[in-house]
Design a protein around this motif. Structure first.
Motif, PDB file in Angstrom:
ATOM      1  N   PHE A  58      40.496  37.882  33.481  1.00 49.45           N
ATOM      2  CA  PHE A  58      41.540  38.122  34.467  1.00 49.45           C
ATOM      3  C   PHE A  58      41.000  37.678  35.819  1.00 49.45           C
ATOM      4  O   PHE A  58      40.216  38.398  36.454  1.00 49.45           O
ATOM      5  CB  PHE A  58      41.871  39.624  34.467  1.00 49.45           C
ATOM      6  CG  PHE A  58      43.030  39.988  35.345  1.00 49.45           C
ATOM      7  CD1 PHE A  58      44.336  39.674  34.972  1.00 49.45           C
ATOM      8  CD2 PHE A  58      42.833  40.647  36.548  1.00 49.45           C
ATOM      9  CE1 PHE A  58      45.409  40.013  35.775  1.00 49.45           C
ATOM     10  CE2 PHE A  58      43.897  40.996  37.365  1.00 49.45           C
ATOM     11  CZ  PHE A  58      45.190  40.677  36.975  1.00 49.45           C
ATOM     12  N   ALA A  59      41.383  36.463  36.229  1.00 53.44           N
ATOM     13  CA  ALA A  59      40.789  35.883  37.437  1.00 53.44           C
ATOM     14  C   ALA A  59      40.997  36.784  38.648  1.00 53.44           C
ATOM     15  O   ALA A  59      40.182  36.798  39.579  1.00 53.44           O
ATOM     16  CB  ALA A  59      41.392  34.508  37.681  1.00 53.44           C
ATOM     17  N   GLY A  60      42.071  37.584  38.637  1.00 51.00           N
ATOM     18  CA  GLY A  60      42.350  38.467  39.760  1.00 51.00           C
ATOM     19  C   GLY A  60      41.299  39.544  39.955  1.00 51.00           C
ATOM     20  O   GLY A  60      41.259  40.202  41.000  1.00 51.00           O
ATOM     21  N   ALA A  61      40.423  39.742  38.976  1.00 48.26           N
ATOM     22  CA  ALA A  61      39.391  40.774  39.117  1.00 48.26           C
ATOM     23  C   ALA A  61      38.129  40.231  39.769  1.00 48.26           C
ATOM     24  O   ALA A  61      37.167  40.956  40.001  1.00 48.26           O
ATOM     25  CB  ALA A  61      39.040  41.347  37.744  1.00 48.26           C
ATOM     26  N   ILE A  62      38.117  38.928  40.042  1.00 45.44           N
ATOM     27  CA  ILE A  62      36.924  38.306  40.630  1.00 45.44           C
ATOM     28  C   ILE A  62      37.006  38.392  42.155  1.00 45.44           C
ATOM     29  O   ILE A  62      37.988  37.982  42.760  1.00 45.44           O
ATOM     30  CB  ILE A  62      36.819  36.819  40.187  1.00 45.44           C
ATOM     31  CG1 ILE A  62      36.720  36.721  38.661  1.00 45.44           C
ATOM     32  CG2 ILE A  62      35.666  36.123  40.867  1.00 45.44           C
ATOM     33  CD1 ILE A  62      35.375  37.001  38.060  1.00 45.44           C
ATOM     34  N   SER A  63      35.940  38.910  42.738  1.00 46.97           N
ATOM     35  CA  SER A  63      35.913  39.043  44.199  1.00 46.97           C
ATOM     36  C   SER A  63      35.467  37.721  44.827  1.00 46.97           C
ATOM     37  O   SER A  63      35.118  36.784  44.121  1.00 46.97           O
ATOM     38  CB  SER A  63      34.930  40.138  44.585  1.00 46.97           C
ATOM     39  OG  SER A  63      33.636  39.664  44.301  1.00 46.97           O
ATOM     40  N   ASP A  64      35.444  37.679  46.142  1.00 46.50           N
ATOM     41  CA  ASP A  64      35.035  36.462  46.856  1.00 46.50           C
ATOM     42  C   ASP A  64      33.672  35.958  46.393  1.00 46.50           C
ATOM     43  O   ASP A  64      33.421  34.780  46.290  1.00 46.50           O
ATOM     44  CB  ASP A  64      34.946  36.737  48.369  1.00 46.50           C
ATOM     45  CG  ASP A  64      36.337  36.972  48.926  1.00 46.50           C
ATOM     46  OD1 ASP A  64      37.302  36.675  48.191  1.00 46.50           O
ATOM     47  OD2 ASP A  64      36.447  37.472  50.068  1.00 46.50           O
ATOM     48  N   GLY A  65      32.777  36.913  46.126  1.00 45.38           N
ATOM     49  CA  GLY A  65      31.412  36.523  45.763  1.00 45.38           C
ATOM     50  C   GLY A  65      31.277  36.042  44.324  1.00 45.38           C
ATOM     51  O   GLY A  65      30.174  35.756  43.870  1.00 45.38           O
ATOM     52  N   GLY A  66      32.368  36.002  43.567  1.00 50.56           N
ATOM     53  CA  GLY A  66      32.291  35.533  42.177  1.00 50.56           C
ATOM     54  C   GLY A  66      31.961  36.637  41.188  1.00 50.56           C
ATOM     55  O   GLY A  66      31.632  36.369  40.034  1.00 50.56           O
ATOM     56  N   ASP A  67      32.016  37.889  41.630  1.00 48.95           N
ATOM     57  CA  ASP A  67      31.703  39.009  40.740  1.00 48.95           C
ATOM     58  C   ASP A  67      32.994  39.700  40.285  1.00 48.95           C
ATOM     59  O   ASP A  67      33.994  39.711  41.013  1.00 48.95           O
ATOM     60  CB  ASP A  67      30.874  40.084  41.466  1.00 48.95           C
ATOM     61  CG  ASP A  67      29.567  39.536  42.018  1.00 48.95           C
ATOM     62  OD1 ASP A  67      29.167  38.440  41.581  1.00 48.95           O
ATOM     63  OD2 ASP A  67      28.960  40.211  42.869  1.00 48.95           O
ATOM     64  N   ILE A  68      32.932  40.314  39.078  1.00 52.57           N
ATOM     65  CA  ILE A  68      34.025  41.210  38.691  1.00 52.57           C
ATOM     66  C   ILE A  68      33.799  42.513  39.457  1.00 52.57           C
ATOM     67  O   ILE A  68      32.706  43.095  39.406  1.00 52.57           O
ATOM     68  CB  ILE A  68      34.000  41.499  37.178  1.00 52.57           C
ATOM     69  CG1 ILE A  68      34.415  40.250  36.392  1.00 52.57           C
ATOM     70  CG2 ILE A  68      34.903  42.681  36.830  1.00 52.57           C
ATOM     71  CD1 ILE A  68      34.407  40.427  34.882  1.00 52.57           C
ATOM     72  N   VAL A  69      34.815  42.953  40.184  1.00 53.55           N
ATOM     73  CA  VAL A  69      34.649  44.175  40.982  1.00 53.55           C
ATOM     74  C   VAL A  69      35.784  45.145  40.676  1.00 53.55           C
ATOM     75  O   VAL A  69      36.960  44.765  40.702  1.00 53.55           O
ATOM     76  CB  VAL A  69      34.661  43.842  42.498  1.00 53.55           C
ATOM     77  CG1 VAL A  69      34.703  45.118  43.336  1.00 53.55           C
ATOM     78  CG2 VAL A  69      33.436  43.029  42.877  1.00 53.55           C
ATOM     79  N   VAL A  70      35.419  46.387  40.350  1.00 53.51           N
ATOM     80  CA  VAL A  70      36.418  47.454  40.277  1.00 53.51           C
ATOM     81  C   VAL A  70      35.901  48.655  41.058  1.00 53.51           C
ATOM     82  O   VAL A  70      34.713  48.954  41.033  1.00 53.51           O
ATOM     83  CB  VAL A  70      36.748  47.888  38.817  1.00 53.51           C
ATOM     84  CG1 VAL A  70      37.593  46.849  38.112  1.00 53.51           C
ATOM     85  CG2 VAL A  70      35.497  48.167  38.001  1.00 53.51           C
ATOM     86  N   VAL A  71      36.796  49.296  41.774  1.00 50.71           N
ATOM     87  CA  VAL A  71      36.417  50.464  42.572  1.00 50.71           C
ATOM     88  C   VAL A  71      37.366  51.593  42.204  1.00 50.71           C
ATOM     89  O   VAL A  71      38.547  51.360  41.936  1.00 50.71           O
ATOM     90  CB  VAL A  71      36.536  50.179  44.091  1.00 50.71           C
ATOM     91  CG1 VAL A  71      36.121  51.401  44.916  1.00 50.71           C
ATOM     92  CG2 VAL A  71      35.713  48.966  44.491  1.00 50.71           C
ATOM     93  N   GLY A  72      36.822  52.806  42.180  1.00 45.72           N
ATOM     94  CA  GLY A  72      37.696  53.940  41.908  1.00 45.72           C
ATOM     95  C   GLY A  72      37.313  55.139  42.739  1.00 45.72           C
ATOM     96  O   GLY A  72      36.224  55.190  43.324  1.00 45.72           O
TER      97      GLY A  72
END
Ligand SMILES: NC(=O)C1=CN([C@@H]2O[C@H](COP(=O)(O)OP(=O)(O)OC[C@H]3O[C@@H](n4cnc5c(N)ncnc54)[C@H](O)[C@@H]3O)[C@@H](O)[C@H]2O)C=CC1
Ligand SMILES: O=C(O)C(=O)COP(=O)(O)O
Length: 620
Positions: free
Chosen positions: A509-523
């Motif tokens: 899911f490309a939308g989960a990739i942050s600017d730095g190219g990492d998968i990022v999720v926050v909760g």
């Protein structure tokens, strides 16, 4: 200080510091440092085992579980029922502390009738430890030992409800399974079993059984874990070109063995031989089906020593009949034993063994000792590194911390399900934002929960507080942590937010990739419930319960209605919906909490909405 506050206490004492913990080289009972008084009580509570009914004090040298017997009373030997063939060396270990009864080949009814007389039950893959068995054992049965890796034959939920600890022996049969994979590979390529049967029937058929060579051929290893990597090592020795597919394996581990990690599509398209070593999970169930066989080279050969359910067996018969798959060698089946008239088993191009992967003298001795020691330790109330259903924290500590513990695990689960492609997970970073005094933030438990969330959905390894760091290290997962101070002194909550970041990894899911190219999720925790608040660059707000659909679309009116209607029409209940966007009219993502999993058609309908660019379904 409250127990949960003690859990979050830290020996480090510096705000906003970044530190990377190296996992301990050897597995040892964890020592959790606490800065304040009262911490020791919390520590011993954390370390007590799942069935713990007696809180213990830190002064006790050994921790006990569910013994109501006082220390002064003479302790009767526990009784252990061994339901399947166990190596003699393990039986000897068991006899040192228990009365042991070996009752091999019991019917389900016999097991039900017997189990209540025992404190522990030991099985392999052939005994179904059902809810009925666990309920029949209630009151006495405290431990189920699985002498091997896969615990798909044990009802874990029922065991947990019955307060019964399940332990397994996850490493002692790795080499045996790998060797069996290689044996099947060679046997299949040289028609050993077919030629053997023919010769015994009086037929000397040299021309019929010309085989194919292994040297120089491409072998695709699907699942590069303990067994898969050992198969790779051995195949390299046979002169094969080894590629591997495992979205969660570290690329450097594969490189060190001389195997190249590739995508699923590339692996199956390039391979002359395919060897299966992934666990059976909802994601891998029947992953080898008509569609994937269609993408393979004509004449491919397949070995399966993992679990029968990863193959659609009817589709394999079709592929064998058409010649798409030239041969298969199978040790495992969807139903074991398979039906006597199984087309697959009887197929002339199929070599079969009756789930013998772990069946060597050496592995069975190792497994038997490993499980006997684990069962003995569990009966004595010691910590079990191989406990499969041990909760991380006992109830008294969980009260305040529960939602954060759950949040950490769910963010890990979410992040790993977003991973795709061939590059493998290179690094994990967990960032905790907290207003609490730095001394009050020991993140060991939360780190363990993130590890659990990342590892369990994709492997046959079960993670608990004891083995979390060890497991991460064994899988080559480097977990870095950062603590960020939040400027809100009045905040009562232990944590503001937790961020889980998988570095430089491809995503489904490309939308989960942050600017730095990492998968990022926050909760964060809101009203006591874990919520997802950031995905990649998008802010959302969705409660982490049930399942989740993430959908990226062009930001335009009416999208919520369109998706909501499709789900409503198919009777899928939406529990939460949230839209986040980077800027107006550009791209947005929708996070939709759903109670049940939408069927394939429903998901396809969502994907077909013109403004939808991508979507993914995630299980929490
Ligand atoms: N036939 C037999 O007697 C035996 C069978 N086994 C089975 O072999 C399998 C592997 O066991 P271990 O290596 O000990 O487990 P493991 O957990 O060490 O390795 C499994 C690997 O599969 C990977 N994986 C998960 N989902 C995947 C996917 N969708 N695509 C590709 N890779 C994926 C994981 O990242 C992990 O690296 C298990 O199913 C186990 O039950 C194990 C021992 C004996
Ligand atoms: O350990 C495993 O997962 C296995 O499949 C081995 O099963 P077994 O103990 O030989 O019945």
């Amino acid at each position: 200080m409250s127990a949960s506050r003690a859990l979050l206490s830290s020996p480090h004492g510096v705000a906003s510091r970044t530190f990377t913990r190296a996992a301990p080289a050897r597995l040892a009972a964890p020592s959790i440092p606490f800065a304040r008084s009262g911490a020791l009580r919390a520590r011993s509570a954390i370390l007590s085992s799942p069935a713990a009914t007696v809180p213990v004090t830190s002064a006790e040298p050994k921790r006990r579980i569910s013994h109501s017997v006082s220390d002064s009373a003479p302790l009767a030997k526990p009784a252990v029922l061994v339901a399947e063939k166990l190596g003699e060396a393990g039986l000897e270990v068991l006899r040192q502390f228990a009365d042991v009864e070996c009752a091999y080949g019991m019917s389900p009814a016999e097991l039900l009738a017997k189990v209540a007389q025992f404190d522990a039950l030991i099985v392999r893959s052939g005994t179904k430890v059902t809810r009925g068995v666990l309920e029949a054992g209630r009151g006495r049965l405290r431990v189920v030992g699985r002498a091997g890796v896969g615990i798909d034959n044990v009802d874990l939920q029922a065991a947990t409800e019955a307060g019964c600890l399940v332990v397994n022996a996850p490493t002692a049969n790795t080499v045996a399974a790998a060797e069996h994979g290689i044996a099947l590979l060679a046997c299949m390529a040289r028609n050993v079993s077919q030629a053997d049967a023919a010769l015994k029937a009086g037929k000397w058929q040299r021309a019929k059984y010309v085989g194919v060579s292994l040297v120089g051929k491409t072998l695709a290893i699907m699942g590069f874990g303990k067994v898969g990597s050992e198969v790779a090592r051995r195949a390299k020795g046979l002169g094969m070109h080894v590629i591997a597919h495992d979205p969660y394996a570290p690329a450097d581990k594969a490189r060190a063995i001389g195997a190249e990690l590739v995508s699923f599509e590339e692996a199956i398209a390039k391979a002359d031989f395919i060897s299966l070593h992934m666990p059976l999970t909802p994601a891998t169930s029947k992953v080898f089906n008509d569609e994937s066989f269609g993408k393979m080279k004509t004449g491919v050969r397949i070995v399966n020593v993992a679990r029968g359910g990863v193959i659609d067996e009817d589709a394999l018969v079709r592929a064998l009949d058409s010649g798409k798959v030239a041969q298969a060698a199978l040790d495992v089946f969807t139903v074991e034993p398979p039906a006597k008239d199984s087309k697959l088993v009887l197929h002339e191009n199929v070599t079969v063994t009756p789930h013998l992967g772990a069946s060597t003298v050496e592995a069975q001795e190792g497994v038997a000792i490993e499980i006997a020691e684990a069962v003995g330790g569990a009966l004595r109330g010691e910590l079990a590194a191989t406990a499969v259903n041990a909760p991380m924290v006992p109830a008294e500590v969980m009260s305040e911390l529960a939602p954060y513990v759950s949040l950490a695990e769910k963010l890990g689960r979410l992040a790993v399900q977003l991973v795709a492609g061939e590059s493998g997970i290179k690094g994990v970073k967990v960032v905790y934002t907290s207003a609490r005094d730095p001394d009050d933030l020991d993140t060991r438990l939360l780190r363990a929960m993130v590890t659990k969330g990342i590892v369990e959905p994709v492997s046959s390894t079960f993670v608990n507080l004891v083995n979390a760091d060890y497991t991460a290290k064994q899988r080559g997962l480097r977990i870095a942590e950062e603590r960020v101070s939040h400027d809100n002194a009045a905040a009562e909550a232990p944590l503001e937010s937790i961020q889980v970041r998988l570095s430089h990894v491809q995503s489904r899911f490309a939308g989960a990739i942050s600017d730095g190219g990492d998968i990022v999720v926050v909760g964060r925790v809101k009203y006591g419930v874990p919520h997802l608040t950031v995905v990649g660059p998008y802010e959302v707000d969705v409660s982490l319960e049930g399942n989740l659909i993430l959908c990226r679309q062009v930001d335009q009116p009416g999208m919520i209605g369109k998706v909501g209607n499709i789900l409503g029409e198919r009777n899928v209940n939406v529990s939460f919906m949230s839209v986040g966007r980077t800027s107006r009219g550009k791209q947005a993502i929708m996070a939709i909490g759903v109670d049940e999993e939408p069927d394939k058609k429903t998901l396809e309908k969502i994907g077909a909405i013109p403004a939808v660019e991508e979507f993914v379904f995630l299980e929490l």
